[in-house]
Design a protein around this motif. Structure first.
Motif, mmCIF file in Angstrom:
data_model
loop_
_atom_site.group_PDB
_atom_site.id
_atom_site.type_symbol
_atom_site.label_atom_id
_atom_site.label_comp_id
_atom_site.label_asym_id
_atom_site.label_seq_id
_atom_site.Cartn_x
_atom_site.Cartn_y
_atom_site.Cartn_z
ATOM 1 N N GLU A 170 -8.799 16.552 0.020
ATOM 2 C CA GLU A 170 -8.008 15.561 -0.710
ATOM 3 C C GLU A 170 -7.677 14.407 0.221
ATOM 4 O O GLU A 170 -7.336 14.609 1.382
ATOM 5 C CB GLU A 170 -6.707 16.179 -1.248
ATOM 6 N N ILE A 171 -7.775 13.202 -0.319
ATOM 7 C CA ILE A 171 -7.416 12.009 0.432
ATOM 8 C C ILE A 171 -6.450 11.170 -0.402
ATOM 9 O O ILE A 171 -6.243 11.440 -1.585
ATOM 10 C CB ILE A 171 -8.657 11.164 0.782
ATOM 11 N N PHE A 172 -5.868 10.165 0.216
ATOM 12 C CA PHE A 172 -4.985 9.263 -0.520
ATOM 13 C C PHE A 172 -5.801 8.527 -1.575
ATOM 14 O O PHE A 172 -6.931 8.100 -1.332
ATOM 15 C CB PHE A 172 -4.346 8.260 0.441
ATOM 16 N N ASN A 173 -5.228 8.381 -2.757
ATOM 17 C CA ASN A 173 -5.901 7.704 -3.864
ATOM 18 C C ASN A 173 -5.714 6.191 -3.700
ATOM 19 O O ASN A 173 -4.731 5.613 -4.159
ATOM 20 C CB ASN A 173 -5.336 8.182 -5.198
ATOM 21 N N LEU A 174 -6.670 5.572 -3.036
ATOM 22 C CA LEU A 174 -6.562 4.153 -2.716
ATOM 23 C C LEU A 174 -6.665 3.271 -3.948
ATOM 24 O O LEU A 174 -7.395 3.590 -4.901
ATOM 25 C CB LEU A 174 -7.682 3.752 -1.747
ATOM 26 N N ALA A 175 -5.947 2.152 -3.905
ATOM 27 C CA ALA A 175 -6.125 1.127 -4.937
ATOM 28 C C ALA A 175 -7.556 0.615 -4.856
ATOM 29 O O ALA A 175 -8.171 0.596 -3.786
ATOM 30 C CB ALA A 175 -5.137 -0.009 -4.705
ATOM 31 N N MET A 176 -8.104 0.176 -5.972
ATOM 32 C CA MET A 176 -9.504 -0.227 -6.009
ATOM 33 C C MET A 176 -9.775 -1.395 -5.064
ATOM 34 O O MET A 176 -10.847 -1.467 -4.448
ATOM 35 C CB MET A 176 -9.912 -0.592 -7.436
ATOM 36 N N ASP A 177 -8.829 -2.309 -4.935
ATOM 37 C CA ASP A 177 -9.000 -3.429 -4.002
ATOM 38 C C ASP A 177 -9.231 -2.932 -2.583
ATOM 39 O O ASP A 177 -10.124 -3.412 -1.877
ATOM 40 C CB ASP A 177 -7.763 -4.340 -4.021
ATOM 41 N N ASP A 178 -8.409 -1.967 -2.170
ATOM 42 C CA ASP A 178 -8.507 -1.452 -0.806
ATOM 43 C C ASP A 178 -9.787 -0.652 -0.604
ATOM 44 O O ASP A 178 -10.472 -0.803 0.414
ATOM 45 C CB ASP A 178 -7.291 -0.579 -0.479
ATOM 46 N N LEU A 179 -10.117 0.198 -1.564
ATOM 47 C CA LEU A 179 -11.318 1.018 -1.453
ATOM 48 C C LEU A 179 -12.567 0.138 -1.389
ATOM 49 O O LEU A 179 -13.455 0.355 -0.556
ATOM 50 C CB LEU A 179 -11.415 1.973 -2.639
ATOM 51 N N ALA A 180 -12.635 -0.862 -2.254
ATOM 52 C CA ALA A 180 -13.790 -1.754 -2.276
ATOM 53 C C ALA A 180 -13.912 -2.531 -0.973
ATOM 54 O O ALA A 180 -15.015 -2.705 -0.438
ATOM 55 C CB ALA A 180 -13.685 -2.716 -3.462
ATOM 56 N N ALA A 181 -12.778 -2.992 -0.442
ATOM 57 C CA ALA A 181 -12.804 -3.774 0.798
ATOM 58 C C ALA A 181 -13.265 -2.925 1.978
ATOM 59 O O ALA A 181 -14.085 -3.364 2.790
ATOM 60 C CB ALA A 181 -11.421 -4.358 1.075
#
Length: 226
Positions: A170-181
């Motif tokens: 399990e990892i932190f559920n990143l916001a899409m902006d952060d994950l994409a960047a």
């Protein structure tokens, strides 16, 4: 925190001698920040190195008024070392993604200790070289398909900071902006790929939505290697 726990939690200190750990802890300050709080400001002078005891942070850069997420770090890692080693203002912001617990060690104390304990000095160099290799690897993947880069990002975060729950990372559920960047893919592409991964149940948000379960971790690893 006991010195032995410091060496267990932080790879940086796994070769340091007990006296070094005791000395560093005597100078350390415990800090806590809520999610969304800026921990360090860009252009501020480096006066400490920070150890992540618990939680997740993101490192970001102000690019002409738009913040770009450069990296995500979790428990057991550290940040702030560059500003104290080259004695220059910080080039990035650090923001808490979740409630965060940190240990702050004053810059001069840490630098003095590096010279006193050659094991710690060598370990610090190893981890900085490791980060450089990761940067090079990130650059080499720039022409890979978006799905491959996204899978690599998810599995890398799981390997570095993930927690095993019922044999599932399990990892932190990143916001899409952060994950994409961090993955270096367009946000729209990242959103479409994540939707497909959820449909396959390779990734599943936890009940509270704060973490992401990588149920298809082995499939993601295979995808990341393409």
């Amino acid at each position: 925190m006991r010195p032995d726990l410091l060496s267990e939690l932080f790879p940086l200190f796994n070769a340091a001698n007990p006296d070094t750990l005791t000395s560093l802890l005597s100078a350390a300050t415990e800090l806590t920040y809520p999610a969304g709080r800026t921990v360090l400001m860009e252009d501020s002078w480096g006066n400490a190195i920070y150890l992540i005891v618990a939680g997740w942070i993101k490192v970001r850069h102000d690019s002409g008024g738009d913040y770009v997420t450069l990296a995500v770090l979790g428990k057991g890692d550290f940040f702030g070392e560059m500003a104290i080693l080259d004695e220059s203002p910080r080039s990035t912001d650090v923001v808490a993604l979740s409630p965060v617990q940190l240990l702050s060690i004053p810059a001069q104390k840490f630098i003095d200790t590096l010279f006193q304990d050659h094991h710690l000095h060598h370990r610090m160099l190893q981890l900085m070289v490791q980060r450089l290799r990761q940067t090079n690897s990130h650059f080499e993947r720039r022409h890979k398909p978006a799905a491959v880069k996204l899978a690599y990002t998810l599995t890398s975060l799981a390997d570095a900071y993930g927690e095993q729950k019922d044999a599932t990372p399990e990892i932190f559920n990143l916001a899409m902006d952060d994950l994409a960047a961090v993955a270096d893919v367009p946000k729209d592409d990242a959103a479409k790929i994540m939707e497909k991964l959820r449909e396959r149940e390779w990734v599943t948000p936890s009940e509270n939505g704060k973490t992401l379960k990588l149920k298809g971790f082995n499939h993601l690893v295979q995808l990341a290697r393409k």
